[in-house]
Design a protein around this motif. Structure first.
Motif, PDB file in Angstrom:
ATOM      1  N   CYS A  37      40.394  24.224  52.837  1.00 22.56           N
ATOM      2  CA  CYS A  37      40.631  25.123  51.714  1.00 22.56           C
ATOM      3  C   CYS A  37      40.028  24.537  50.445  1.00 22.56           C
ATOM      4  O   CYS A  37      40.143  23.336  50.196  1.00 22.56           O
ATOM      5  N   SER A  38      39.387  25.386  49.658  1.00 24.46           N
ATOM      6  CA  SER A  38      38.752  24.953  48.420  1.00 24.46           C
ATOM      7  C   SER A  38      38.972  25.990  47.337  1.00 24.46           C
ATOM      8  O   SER A  38      39.184  27.171  47.618  1.00 24.46           O
ATOM      9  N   VAL A  39      38.891  25.530  46.091  1.00 26.83           N
ATOM     10  CA  VAL A  39      38.841  26.431  44.940  1.00 26.83           C
ATOM     11  C   VAL A  39      37.662  26.007  44.078  1.00 26.83           C
ATOM     12  O   VAL A  39      37.302  24.826  44.009  1.00 26.83           O
ATOM     13  N   ALA A  40      37.046  26.999  43.421  1.00 23.55           N
ATOM     14  CA  ALA A  40      35.860  26.738  42.605  1.00 23.55           C
ATOM     15  C   ALA A  40      35.878  27.627  41.370  1.00 23.55           C
ATOM     16  O   ALA A  40      36.553  28.671  41.338  1.00 23.55           O
ATOM     17  N   LYS A  96      48.757  28.051  45.745  1.00 23.78           N
ATOM     18  CA  LYS A  96      49.856  28.490  44.879  1.00 23.78           C
ATOM     19  C   LYS A  96      49.658  28.058  43.427  1.00 23.78           C
ATOM     20  O   LYS A  96      49.882  28.834  42.492  1.00 23.78           O
ATOM     21  N   GLU A  97      49.212  26.810  43.210  1.00 25.61           N
ATOM     22  CA  GLU A  97      49.101  26.331  41.829  1.00 25.61           C
ATOM     23  C   GLU A  97      47.942  26.987  41.086  1.00 25.61           C
ATOM     24  O   GLU A  97      47.832  26.886  39.866  1.00 25.61           O
ATOM     25  N   TYR A  98      47.060  27.679  41.824  1.00 25.65           N
ATOM     26  CA  TYR A  98      45.935  28.370  41.201  1.00 25.65           C
ATOM     27  C   TYR A  98      46.145  29.883  41.159  1.00 25.65           C
ATOM     28  O   TYR A  98      45.246  30.624  40.747  1.00 25.65           O
ATOM     29  N   ALA A  99      47.323  30.343  41.561  1.00 28.96           N
ATOM     30  CA  ALA A  99      47.559  31.774  41.753  1.00 28.96           C
ATOM     31  C   ALA A  99      47.287  32.597  40.500  1.00 28.96           C
ATOM     32  O   ALA A  99      46.757  33.717  40.581  1.00 28.96           O
ATOM     33  N   ALA A 100      47.616  32.064  39.327  1.00 30.36           N
ATOM     34  CA  ALA A 100      47.455  32.827  38.088  1.00 30.36           C
ATOM     35  C   ALA A 100      45.989  33.107  37.781  1.00 30.36           C
ATOM     36  O   ALA A 100      45.658  34.129  37.164  1.00 30.36           O
ATOM     37  N   GLU A 101      45.089  32.227  38.205  1.00 24.62           N
ATOM     38  CA  GLU A 101      43.661  32.382  37.905  1.00 24.62           C
ATOM     39  C   GLU A 101      42.849  32.867  39.102  1.00 24.62           C
ATOM     40  O   GLU A 101      41.673  33.210  38.962  1.00 24.62           O
ATOM     41  N   LEU A 102      43.451  32.901  40.275  1.00 24.91           N
ATOM     42  CA  LEU A 102      42.728  33.241  41.501  1.00 24.91           C
ATOM     43  C   LEU A 102      42.352  34.721  41.507  1.00 24.91           C
ATOM     44  O   LEU A 102      43.210  35.587  41.350  1.00 24.91           O
ATOM     45  N   VAL A 103      41.058  35.011  41.669  1.00 26.27           N
ATOM     46  CA  VAL A 103      40.604  36.407  41.632  1.00 26.27           C
ATOM     47  C   VAL A 103      39.998  36.872  42.954  1.00 26.27           C
ATOM     48  O   VAL A 103      39.703  38.056  43.118  1.00 26.27           O
ATOM     49  N   GLY A 104      39.820  35.984  43.896  1.00 26.01           N
ATOM     50  CA  GLY A 104      39.269  36.377  45.184  1.00 26.01           C
ATOM     51  C   GLY A 104      39.245  35.207  46.145  1.00 26.01           C
ATOM     52  O   GLY A 104      39.173  34.054  45.722  1.00 26.01           O
TER      53      GLY A 104
END
Length: 290
Positions: free
Chosen positions: A15-18, A47-55
């Motif tokens: 899993c990654s976020v960018a 979960k900790e990125y949920a507010a900014e996650l757009v896709g």
């Protein structure tokens, strides 16, 4: 805005976020156990990125249902991994994160990463194979995946056994198809040890190169792509690719003219990151068009 990537492999999930430029902010991997346990870890990561996650872009082991008008769209379907059979992957993720989710196979995601940012960049077409625990293939032409009633299962193409090989194969469906004779488990069962433990000159590599050369031969004559990329754990034995090129040249026998082999048969420029960048790019595109 943050985009998420889930590479759902048969052995592990990555899993990654960018950010908007697809620069990776954080990455974690989890073992593939049961859906409840593994998806729980995936949800915890995002979960900790949920507010900014757009896709989120998902590249999953399969077979999977890719048809949006199907009642089981977003499902892993008839996988040999019993706990994951008929699992509603996309629906389960959407229960926790109400964002657009791009959904494709793990090998399609890797193919897309290489097509955009790796050894397919600037070309109109690319075919990507992963040679590892299993063998899968994905093809892209003019930015579109090659798909029909389902996604391709090129790793199960039938090939001719090498004259020196009496191995019955490990594929539970087809015996000695490509995956059955050239995947990591096939190498280990035939040789009695893992591929990375075999010497470069071990005779087993002649067999593997012959089978992968047939794969490249079939792909060349069916699709004529601009590049064929061989990824996965088996291809980390760097000597294998040269053996494949030699066998491929013999099989093709100058029947058609192909690009220079050093640019036509290659390993991934992005190495293990191809799937991550492919998922992130798919997440961004899917979100922009949703």
């Amino acid at each position: 805005m943050i985009y998420g990537s889930i590479e759902a492999g048969g052995t592990k999930f990555v899993c990654s976020v960018a950010d908007q430029e697809l620069e990776i902010i954080e990455r974690q991997s989890f073992p593939t156990t049961t859906p409840k346990e593994t998806i729980g870890l995936v949800n915890g990561f995002f979960k900790e990125y949920a507010a900014e996650l757009v896709g989120i872009g998902v590249g999953s082991f399969g077979p999977i249902d890719i048809h949006r008008d199907s009642p089981t769209y977003g499902y892993i379907t008839s996988t040999p991994k019993l706990a994951w059979q008929n699992f509603d992957f996309v629906g389960t993720i959407k229960e926790s994160f109400q964002v657009p989710i791009a959904w494709t196979t793990d090998v399609n995601a890797a193919a897309y990463g290489e097509y955009l940012f790796g050894n397919g960049s600037g070309l109109s077409s690319a075919v990507y194979y992963t040679i590892g625990t299993g063998i899968g293939g994905g093809a892209i032409f003019d930015g579109q995946f090659v798909e029909g009633f389902s996604h391709p299962e090129m790793g199960h193409m039938l090939i001719q056994p090498h004259p020196k090989d009496s191995f019955a194969g490990v594929c539970p469906y087809h015996g000695n198809c490509l995956e059955g004779v050239a995947s990591g488990p096939a190498i280990e069962k035939r040789a009695g040890k893992k591929g990375q433990e075999l010497d470069e000159e071990d005779a087993h590599w002649e067999l593997i190169a012959y089978y992968l050369a047939q794969c490249a031969y079939n792909t060349t004559l069916m699709l004529s792509p601009d590049v064929i990329i061989f990824g996965g754990g088996v291809m980390k034995q760097r000597h294998v690719l040269n053996k494949v090129k030699t066998a491929f040249k013999q099989l093709l026998n100058d029947y058609v003219e192909v690009p220079d082999l050093d640019h036509y048969l290659v390993t991934p420029k992005l190495e293990d990151n191809a799937g991550t960048y492919g998922c992130l790019a798919l997440a961004k595109e899917h979100q922009l068009h949703s």
